[in-house]
Design a protein around this motif. Structure first.
Motif, PDB file in Angstrom:
ATOM      1  N   TRP A  47       0.848  -1.185   0.000  1.00 47.20           N
ATOM      2  CA  TRP A  47       0.000   0.000   0.000  1.00 47.20           C
ATOM      3  C   TRP A  47       0.886   1.237   0.000  1.00 47.20           C
ATOM      4  N   ASP A  48       0.555   2.204  -0.829  1.00 40.69           N
ATOM      5  CA  ASP A  48       1.256   3.485  -0.807  1.00 40.69           C
ATOM      6  C   ASP A  48       0.859   4.268   0.444  1.00 40.69           C
ATOM      7  N   MET A  49       1.824   4.938   1.044  1.00 39.18           N
ATOM      8  CA  MET A  49       1.594   5.742   2.239  1.00 39.18           C
ATOM      9  C   MET A  49       1.698   7.233   1.906  1.00 39.18           C
ATOM     10  N   PRO A  50       0.989   8.095   2.621  1.00 37.93           N
ATOM     11  CA  PRO A  50       1.029   9.537   2.331  1.00 37.93           C
ATOM     12  C   PRO A  50       2.351  10.193   2.685  1.00 37.93           C
ATOM     13  N   GLU A  51       3.116   9.580   3.570  1.00 37.06           N
ATOM     14  CA  GLU A  51       4.461  10.029   3.907  1.00 37.06           C
ATOM     15  C   GLU A  51       5.218   8.811   4.398  1.00 37.06           C
ATOM     16  N   ARG A  52       6.474   8.990   4.736  1.00 37.66           N
ATOM     17  CA  ARG A  52       7.282   7.840   5.140  1.00 37.66           C
ATOM     18  C   ARG A  52       6.676   7.160   6.373  1.00 37.66           C
ATOM     19  N   LEU A  53       6.527   5.849   6.270  1.00 41.59           N
ATOM     20  CA  LEU A  53       5.992   5.045   7.370  1.00 41.59           C
ATOM     21  C   LEU A  53       7.166   4.425   8.115  1.00 41.59           C
ATOM     22  N   ALA A  54       7.421   4.910   9.338  1.00 40.74           N
ATOM     23  CA  ALA A  54       8.595   4.471  10.096  1.00 40.74           C
ATOM     24  C   ALA A  54       8.344   3.189  10.869  1.00 40.74           C
ATOM     25  N   SER A  55       7.150   3.067  11.459  1.00 39.99           N
ATOM     26  CA  SER A  55       6.801   1.897  12.264  1.00 39.99           C
ATOM     27  C   SER A  55       5.285   1.843  12.362  1.00 39.99           C
ATOM     28  N   LEU A  65      -4.666  -0.636  11.427  1.00 36.07           N
ATOM     29  CA  LEU A  65      -3.315  -0.536  11.963  1.00 36.07           C
ATOM     30  C   LEU A  65      -3.117   0.839  12.585  1.00 36.07           C
ATOM     31  N   LEU A  66      -2.221   0.894  13.539  1.00 37.25           N
ATOM     32  CA  LEU A  66      -1.746   2.159  14.100  1.00 37.25           C
ATOM     33  C   LEU A  66      -0.432   2.490  13.403  1.00 37.25           C
ATOM     34  N   LEU A  67      -0.409   3.586  12.669  1.00 38.68           N
ATOM     35  CA  LEU A  67       0.766   3.973  11.900  1.00 38.68           C
ATOM     36  C   LEU A  67       1.627   4.981  12.645  1.00 38.68           C
ATOM     37  N   GLY A  68       2.946   4.767  12.580  1.00 34.19           N
ATOM     38  CA  GLY A  68       3.906   5.774  13.005  1.00 34.19           C
ATOM     39  C   GLY A  68       4.505   6.409  11.767  1.00 34.19           C
ATOM     40  N   LEU A  73       1.146  10.132  14.379  1.00 39.03           N
ATOM     41  CA  LEU A  73       0.507   8.839  14.566  1.00 39.03           C
ATOM     42  C   LEU A  73      -0.860   8.897  13.904  1.00 39.03           C
ATOM     43  N   ALA A  74      -1.287   7.782  13.305  1.00 36.22           N
ATOM     44  CA  ALA A  74      -2.547   7.772  12.578  1.00 36.22           C
ATOM     45  C   ALA A  74      -3.123   6.368  12.538  1.00 36.22           C
ATOM     46  N   TRP A  75      -4.436   6.289  12.357  1.00 38.37           N
ATOM     47  CA  TRP A  75      -5.098   5.024  12.071  1.00 38.37           C
ATOM     48  C   TRP A  75      -5.031   4.765  10.564  1.00 38.37           C
ATOM     49  N   PHE A  76      -4.958   3.488  10.184  1.00 37.30           N
ATOM     50  CA  PHE A  76      -4.997   3.108   8.770  1.00 37.30           C
ATOM     51  C   PHE A  76      -6.019   2.008   8.584  1.00 37.30           C
ATOM     52  N   SER A  77      -6.989   2.237   7.708  1.00 35.87           N
ATOM     53  CA  SER A  77      -8.014   1.250   7.391  1.00 35.87           C
ATOM     54  C   SER A  77      -7.574   0.445   6.176  1.00 35.87           C
ATOM     55  N   LEU A  78      -7.408  -0.867   6.350  1.00 40.02           N
ATOM     56  CA  LEU A  78      -6.999  -1.715   5.240  1.00 40.02           C
ATOM     57  C   LEU A  78      -8.096  -1.818   4.184  1.00 40.02           C
TER      58      LEU A  78
END
Length: 287
Positions: A47-55, A65-68, A73-78
């Motif tokens: 999946w493409d991310m809106p900015e760099r996904l560190a963890s 998922l909980l994105l770092g 920090l953000a929620w991500f809906s698969l």
């Protein structure tokens, strides 16, 4: 150790096994992509991310998922790819971004930041996101590159490092943090400590960036074994598989002086004398 995904990640990191779906998840930070791999079928997705996904972390809610991300920090809906911001991190600090992160045994997300500015001054910090989404800066020494975050099986010890410092640290962990101390120091001229995890026996496995190996440390910090990886920049280990006895390792191809055929790939080896622990999920259940 066998190559299982020729992902060619620029900076593969944060390997996480999902016991519910039997999939391995990880991020290519610089490629701005979230990946997964299903061993049963051999299929991989991204999946493409809106900015760099560190963890990132699994959550108690399936499909979320909980994105770092680098700045928040953000929620991500698969299901639909929606990214919903929870909180910005260090918006007033120039040159830093999020880096390594993992849930503690209570299901709180603990993560750190790193300094990308020239000179890498140690201004990165460690944070904890509670179940009520309150963000706390942890009272640990500032670092240049926060890494190696993991926890003992009983949750009473936190492990972490500044990758540029050449040593893995630990502290007594709970609602309060005390007793920060050195856990293990890497040999001079070797690699740098990158991602870590703790197995069911309380031993720590660390990926040594630049040294092409995974090192297992006893709880007293002594080296128990070394496993060679067929690339020089392994980044993060994860235990997975139905029996949690498959050791997966991500890697990176960024900044290589000499090209390596399988750099940026994901590797796996069966471990016969120990198993991993199920990944703890972030415990916030509110929609």
């Amino acid at each position: 150790m066998d190559l299982i995904v020729d992902a060619q990640n620029v900076l593969g990191e944060c390997a996480v096994w999902c016991d519910r779906t039997q999939r391995l998840w990880w991020t290519d930070i610089l490629g701005r992509k979230l990946w997964n791999f299903t061993p049963a079928s051999g299929a991989s997705d991204q999946w493409d991310m809106p900015e760099r996904l560190a963890s990132f972390a699994l959550t108690a809610v399936d499909g979320r998922l909980l994105l770092g991300l680098e700045s928040r920090l953000a929620w991500f809906s698969l299901a639909d790819g929606e990214v919903t911001t929870i909180v910005e991190v260090e918006a007033d600090v120039h040159g830093t971004r999020l880096n390594d992160g993992r849930c503690d045994r209570e299901g709180r997300f603990v993560f750190g930041t790193m300094n990308e500015a020239v000179g890498r001054a140690p201004i990165g910090r460690f944070y904890r996101l509670a179940h009520d989404l309150q963000l706390e800066c942890l009272p640990l020494q500032p670092v240049a590159i926060a890494n190696s975050i993991c926890f003992s099986p009983d949750g009473g010890t936190m492990y972490f490092c500044d990758s540029l410092g050449g040593a893995i640290s630990c502290c007594d962990y709970g609602d309060q943090l005390t007793g920060q101390r050195e856990f293990a120091r890497l040999p001079p001229g070797g690699g740098e400590p990158d991602g870590s995890l703790v197995d069911a026996d309380g031993h720590l496995w660390n990926a040594e960036w630049g040294a092409g190996r995974i090192v297992r440390y006893r709880p007293d910090g002594s080296v128990e074994r070394v496993i060679a990886v067929p690339v020089s920049q392994p980044t993060c280990p994860a235990f997975g598989g139905a029996l949690l006895n498959q050791l997966f390792v991500t890697s990176a191809l960024v900044d290589l002086l000499v090209p390596e055929r399988y750099a940026g790939g994901v590797f796996s080896v069966t471990i016969t004398d120990t198993v991993g622990l199920p990944e703890v999920r972030f415990g916030h259940r509110n929609e």
